[in-house]
Design an enzyme around this catalytic site. Structure first.
Site, PDB file in Angstrom:
ATOM      1  N   GLU A 132      -5.426   1.247   1.098  1.00  0.00           N
ATOM      2  CA  GLU A 132      -5.576   2.538   1.679  1.00  0.00           C
ATOM      3  C   GLU A 132      -7.000   3.258   1.517  1.00  0.00           C
ATOM      4  O   GLU A 132      -7.667   3.582   2.416  1.00  0.00           O
ATOM      5  CB  GLU A 132      -4.656   3.536   1.387  1.00  0.00           C
ATOM      6  N   HIS A 136       3.942   3.545  -6.139  1.00  0.00           N
ATOM      7  CA  HIS A 136       4.141   2.745  -4.746  1.00  0.00           C
ATOM      8  C   HIS A 136       4.079   1.395  -4.700  1.00  0.00           C
ATOM      9  O   HIS A 136       5.287   0.744  -4.220  1.00  0.00           O
ATOM     10  CB  HIS A 136       3.205   3.333  -3.557  1.00  0.00           C
TER      11      HIS A 136
END
Length: 261
Positions: free
Chosen positions: A89, A145
């Site tokens: 990201e 995550h």
């Protein structure tokens, strides 16, 4: 006097309550850079679309935000990433931002939370101050995550940093990578743990924290560990709610901001 923009860029979350953790970091950054106009951007297209569909609010992507700043005549842009690490990201954010560097007099991009070795040391040291003293049969487990990106090594480095600071029963697993829950279960068994506190190692306590970590479904970490016989409690604070994390993001922004600040 040039027009200055502070753009705070995060993955985002569809949970309005969890979004408060992002807002707290944004507030700290705005206080640190009072001469800049504030803007928010999210890197997750899925999150952007769902918020617009369900809440009627349009949050821009980094590229969309840059286009608006160019059109509005901004000359100096300070972008601060709110990503945990320099993974997929963060790289996606850079890919959207870098084409705009030549369109401003100045564009600076602050590092994510964990980038330098000293970032790990500071965050782990400060997080240990948030964790109550653990009895010999207790452990504190963070859920990150996880990613297929090589930056996934971040999680192992975080756990090793905890260990180097003397925290032998603070473990870090991931929901979508290695180490996973099986690793955590092995560590708990090896160290004779009977009581576990689960917490998200994420900026926000969003979907993964509410469901994969602490949900009542039988496949959540909480349910699986309870089925294993552990007494389980949860600490559902996003990292963005902690002073140490907000301070670190402000420092990363100051590291790249023009010297006049």
């Amino acid at each position: 006097m040039s027009k200055k923009a502070l753009v705070v860029i995060s993955f985002g979350t569809t949970y309005p309550k969890a979004r408060q953790a992002i807002a707290q970091i944004e507030d700290s950054l705005q206080q640190a850079f009072p001469g800049y106009d504030f803007f928010r951007a999210f890197t997750s297209g899925m999150v952007i679309r769902k918020i617009e569909r369900e809440e009627g609010v349009r949050i821009l992507s980094p590229a969309e935000q840059m286009e608006q700043l160019v059109a509005a005549g901004y000359e100096e842009v300070l972008c601060q990433s709110l990503h945990v690490m320099p993974g997929m990201e963060y790289e996606k954010m850079l890919m959207q931002l870098l084409p705009y560097r030549s369109r401003f007099q100045s564009m600076k991009i602050g590092k994510p939370m964990l980038f330098h070795t000293e970032d790990y040391a500071e965050i782990c040291h400060r997080l240990l101050q948030e964790i109550p003293a653990l009895a010999p049969d207790e452990a504190y487990v963070y859920m990150g995550h996880g990613t297929e990106h090589f930056a996934n090594a971040t999680y192992s480095q975080v756990e090793n940093m905890f260990r180097s600071l003397g925290a032998e029963r603070v473990y870090v697993g991931t929901v979508e990578g290695f180490p996973g829950l099986d690793y955590i279960r092995g560590r708990l068994k090896q160290h004779g743990v009977r009581r576990v506190t689960l917490a998200p190692f994420m900026i926000v306590a969003g979907d993964h924290a509410q469901n994969d970590l602490a949900g009542e479904e039988e496949d959540s970490w909480k349910s699986i560990l309870q089925a294993d016989g552990y007494a389980v409690q949860t600490d559902l604070r996003g990292l963005g709610e902690l002073d140490a994390v907000r301070e670190l993001f402000v420092r990363h922004a100051r590291e790249v901001a023009p010297r006049s600040l």
